[in-house]
Every structure is written in C-alpha cells, then in structure tokens.
Write an enzyme that holds these catalytic residues in place. Structure first.
Site, mmCIF file in Angstrom:
data_model
loop_
_atom_site.group_PDB
_atom_site.id
_atom_site.type_symbol
_atom_site.label_atom_id
_atom_site.label_comp_id
_atom_site.label_asym_id
_atom_site.label_seq_id
_atom_site.Cartn_x
_atom_site.Cartn_y
_atom_site.Cartn_z
ATOM 1 N N ASP A 304 0.473 -1.579 -0.097
ATOM 2 C CA ASP A 304 -0.259 0.078 0.135
ATOM 3 C C ASP A 304 1.150 1.282 -0.016
ATOM 4 O O ASP A 304 1.567 1.458 0.412
ATOM 5 C CB ASP A 304 -0.514 -0.120 1.091
ATOM 6 C CG ASP A 304 -1.892 1.105 1.474
ATOM 7 O OD1 ASP A 304 -2.435 1.076 0.091
ATOM 8 O OD2 ASP A 304 -2.326 2.077 1.766
ATOM 9 N N GLU A 351 0.656 -0.572 -5.030
ATOM 10 C CA GLU A 351 -0.014 0.308 -4.601
ATOM 11 C C GLU A 351 0.350 1.557 -5.258
ATOM 12 O O GLU A 351 0.956 2.378 -4.651
ATOM 13 C CB GLU A 351 -1.052 0.275 -3.759
ATOM 14 C CG GLU A 351 -2.444 0.653 -3.777
ATOM 15 C CD GLU A 351 -1.748 3.094 -3.571
ATOM 16 O OE1 GLU A 351 -2.118 4.001 -4.421
ATOM 17 O OE2 GLU A 351 -1.482 3.163 -2.713
ATOM 18 N N ASP A 403 -11.673 1.489 -0.950
ATOM 19 C CA ASP A 403 -11.428 3.137 -0.789
ATOM 20 C C ASP A 403 -12.820 3.243 -1.715
ATOM 21 O O ASP A 403 -12.497 4.776 -1.539
ATOM 22 C CB ASP A 403 -10.421 3.621 -1.206
ATOM 23 C CG ASP A 403 -9.851 3.753 0.537
ATOM 24 O OD1 ASP A 403 -10.043 2.872 1.555
ATOM 25 O OD2 ASP A 403 -8.128 3.778 -0.189
#
Length: 509
Positions: A304, A351, A403
């Site tokens: 991430d 990511e 998200d």
C-alpha cells in the site's frame, strides 16, 4: 525484482475482506462461510482472493490502523470451528436476533468474541486437552527466534491492564521498555500472556487451514501490507528507535499527503515515520521480517502507498494540518535490494495510485513490480493512464478498490462529461455498469483483473470505506444467499472468454 510468477499468466479474482464473509457471529470469520466462499470462487473460475490487512484493529476498526503488523485479528477466529475442534462447548450461541446480519456492529461483536475466547481458554484447561497444549507449545517454540509473538503477547496483556490506553500513556519504565520493568511485567501477567499467545495460536491454526484449502483449489491469497503502522501499536512500542520519536517516545514527525484539488490542506494521517537511516544500518531487518511473515500467510502481497518508498510527505507532529509538510526521500531501491538478498524474488504488487512523480515511476521500473490501475479513475480526464489502452501486461486492474464507492452508485453520481466519455469509450451506458466495467477489466491486457464482490453483485449501498470518514466504515457484510450459482456461472463464462480461466493440472496434461 521481477513480476511475481503468479502474474506470468492471465488470471482474475475477487476482493472481499474476511469481516464481510457470511457467518452467524456478527462478523465474517475463518469458519464455514470462508470455505463456502472458496467453493463459489472455484465454481466461478477465479484464481485470486484478495483480502485487506489481517492485523488486530484499534480505534476506528480500520485494518489499515492495526495494533500489530505481525499478529492476527482475533475477531477472525471462528467459534464454529472451535466447537468442531472441541475447544468451545456446543452450548455457546451466536448473537441474538438479526441486528448484525447486514453490517458489523463492532462494539457488540468485540464484546461477544472476547467472552467466547475467554470461555475457550477456560474450557481447554478444564478438559485437559494435552494434544492442544502440545500444539500450543510447538507454536510458541516455532516463534522463539522471532520476537513478534512474545512482544505482542506482553503488549496485549499490558494494554489490558492499562484499560486499553495507548502505550504512550503507560508508566514510564514500561513505556521506555526498561529491562527490569519488562521482566516484572512478564512475571506479573504470565497467565494473560499465555492466553494472548493461545489466541494467536488459534488464529494461525484456522488461517493455515484456510490457506491450504485455497491452495488445493488453485486459489491464491492476495494480502495487503500498509506502508505505515499505527502509533498505538506493538510495532512502535517494541521498536521505538526505528521511528521518528524523541527521547520521551513522543512523535516528532508524522505521515500524510500534501494539499491537492480534493483537499486544500492535505491529509494528516498521523502515522509515525520511519528512521530509514537506522533501518538501513541494520540491513532493514524489521522490514525483511515483516515481508517474510506476511508471505507465510498469503501468496502475493500488495504494498500500500508504494510511492512512500520513493519519497514521502513529512509533517511536524504538532502542525495544524498537512499543508505544513515537505517531501523527504525514501529508502528507494536499497530496501528492496535487501529484501531480495534475504528472501529472493518475492511476489509483490505496487499500489502506485495518487500523485505519482518521476522518481516513483523510476523505482517501479527498476524493480519490475506490477502496478495498479482503477477503471473508476479512467474517465475524469481525457486519455487517462487508467484507460485500458495504456495498460501493459505487468498491471493489476480493478473496477474499484475498498476505498471507492461501488461502481453502480459511482456511475449514478457522475456528471455529463465522464458519462459521455464512458459511453464513447465503452460503447454503452446500460443499467448494469458494474458488469460493463468488469468486462472491460477482464478483456484488458492486464495479467490480473480484480473486482470487489460488491461490483459482481451490482450493489449500491454497500461501500466498504469512505476515506476521511472517521466512523461507520469496514462494516459491510455479504449475505449467503447472494452467492448464487448463476452469478458464478456468469463470471466463469467471462473469465474463460477473456483467457483468464485457470485450467486444472489434470485437464491440461
């Protein structure tokens, strides 16, 4: 580093966190619902199941704010499996009523799970299960040279004794980890430490079973590793020298992102920042342990906020908002070189979303890691790099992530400009936009395509997380009856049509 071997061929999968699985206990767990989901994935021809971070959650219930990057979330422990293993009496009962069917009621679920797990510990000792105690001893001994388990069990016991308060408010000798104070605490809380170790044993036992069953079906687990950790975590308490803290253990600088078109003051995340210089001095030992431990639990790992490894936004801890920060250079290739030298080629996915600068692109190219594209981001501007014609095979494409809003609701809220671009690009504006986007992702050249379960189901009121919203997230739950055979058949047909269907070894010989 190079592209993970799992991404050498075309494949596809589903994003669904453990908490969203069907169960009778108010929250998804590693019990029967997880195996039925594997059944459905297999029927649908999928080869990837993506989950969110697996650590124990703190305030806000976010898996990205875990109190440990190594420990497992005890809320995932299945009471059904404990009953089956004779580690809970058959008389235990789930939450009364149907209040937690559609969403997780975290306070209620936490209270019940904690009570059930205490009952399991008492039941184990009453029934004198020597076989389980032997397994527990083996589990503990296997982690003897990896300090995360002993650190976590002590941290959890101390946190309980301090009424759940953050370690930053504990008594100074404990807060600063003085040897005599820690030795006294281990003696004083010996029984609680043993119990906390038991909980990690149960999590590991149930997770390993699920992982093996997924592998038997040819389904790989894709995990998620946040770049930063929470300040109220065992990771910071046990490794204070590796974080940007002062001599009293207080934060000096914290993480966030700079101002942009969506936020004029930026985002003040508040996570402690790493002392990358000290980490490099010891060969990035903590990071190597973190990656190695994660890859025992999953087959691929998404990093991430990858851009933070190239450069990160550093904000004074006492700043009013994130606008007072500055860019600071990250560890870049040095970290990944150390990981490769220690662990070999590891299956990582970057990511690389958000504001991506040339140094991030350069690092990604050097490492050869697959990056991410999100179709919901593709139509906000002309010729976005999230449009499929810009993809390379070394890409993971999503319709949306945890998200994002669900695709159907996202589409319904679009203005005329993006709607027109979607119509022109995809050639449709049908009522089933989620499946239109899934077809686009699956037919792209990206080797891996993933859709959240909510998009497969065509749901609208089922968002997992709204960034910036302090509460009410991470609560959506899938219902057993939504996993219909017809839906699996539809996804399998598309998967086969687009060359992503996994062919079982026997069938290919």
């Amino acid at each position: 580093m190079s592209s993970p071997s799992h991404l050498k061929r075309r494949s596809s999968g589903v994003l669904l966190h453990i908490t969203s699985l069907p169960s009778s206990w108010g929250i998804g767990d590693l019990g029967p619902g997880s195996y039925r989901f594997l059944d459905w994935l297999e029927a649908a021809g999928q080869s990837i199941w993506q989950v969110l971070p697996l650590g124990p959650t703190g305030e806000g219930d976010s898996p990205y704010g875990a109190t440990s990057t190594f420990a497992g979330n005890i809320l995932f422990i299945s009471p059904d499996s404990l009953v089956e293993d004779e580690l809970l009496p058959r008389s235990v009962r789930p939450l009364e009523g149907d209040t937690a069917r559609d969403r997780v009621d975290y306070p209620k679920v936490i209270a019940q799970k904690q009570a059930l797990l205490r009952t399991s510990w008492s039941y184990l000792r009453e029934t004198r299960r020597d076989d389980i105690f032997s397994e527990l001893d083996q589990f503990t001994a296997a982690h003897a040279n990896t300090p995360w388990l002993s650190d976590w069990a002590l941290y959890a016991a101390l946190k309980e004794s301090f009424g759940g308060r953050s370690w930053t408010s504990w008594l100074q000798p404990i807060k600063r980890r003085e040897d005599t104070a820690l030795a006294a605490a281990r003696e004083q809380f010996h029984e609680e430490i043993r119990y906390q170790t038991y909980l990690q044993f149960l999590f590991s036992r149930q997770w390993d079973r699920l992982h093996k069953e997924a592998a038997r079906r040819g389904i790989r687990l894709l995990g998620d590793l946040p770049i930063f950790v929470a300040n109220d975590s065992v990771d910071v308490w046990a490794n204070q020298h590796l974080f940007d803290l002062d001599e009293a253990g207080e934060l000096i600088t914290v993480a966030g992102v700079p101002p942009d078109a969506f936020s004029p003051t930026g985002q003040f995340w508040g996570n402690p920042l790493y002392r990358w210089d000290r980490m490099q001095d010891d060969g990035f030992e903590w990071w190597i342990s973190r990656i190695e431990h994660s890859l025992r639990r999953v087959d691929l790992l998404r990093l991430d906020h990858f851009r933070g490894f190239a450069g990160y936004w550093q904000i004074p801890a006492d700043a009013e908002d994130a606008s007072h920060g500055k860019w600071v250079e990250g560890p870049k290739e040095a970290l990944f070189k150390a990981i490769r030298e220690s662990l070999g080629e590891v299956p990582l996915i970057a990511e690389d979303l958000g504001v991506i600068t040339p140094d991030v692109v350069e690092l990604l190219d050097k490492l050869g890691l697959p990056g991410m594209r999100v179709l919901q981001f593709a139509f906000d501007e002309i010729d976005s790099n999230h449009l499929p014609h810009h993809y390379t095979p070394n890409t993971v494409v999503y319709t949306g992530t945890h998200d994002n809003d669900n695709t159907n609701r996202w589409f319904a809220a679009l203005t005329d400009g993006p709607r027109r671009r979607i119509s022109q690009y995809l050639g449709t504006q049908d009522d089933e936009m989620s499946w239109t986007m899934i077809r686009s992702a699956w037919s792209s050249v990206a080797r891996l395509s993933i859709a959240p379960a909510q998009d497969l189901l065509g749901l609208e009121e089922a968002r997992m997380n709204t960034p910036g919203l302090p509460s009410g997230n991470w609560a959506w739950r899938l219902q057993e009856e939504q996993l219909q055979p017809e839906l699996a058949a539809r996804l399998r047909e598309l998967t086969q049509l687009t060359g992503r269907l996994r062919i079982p070894p026997k069938a290919s010989e």
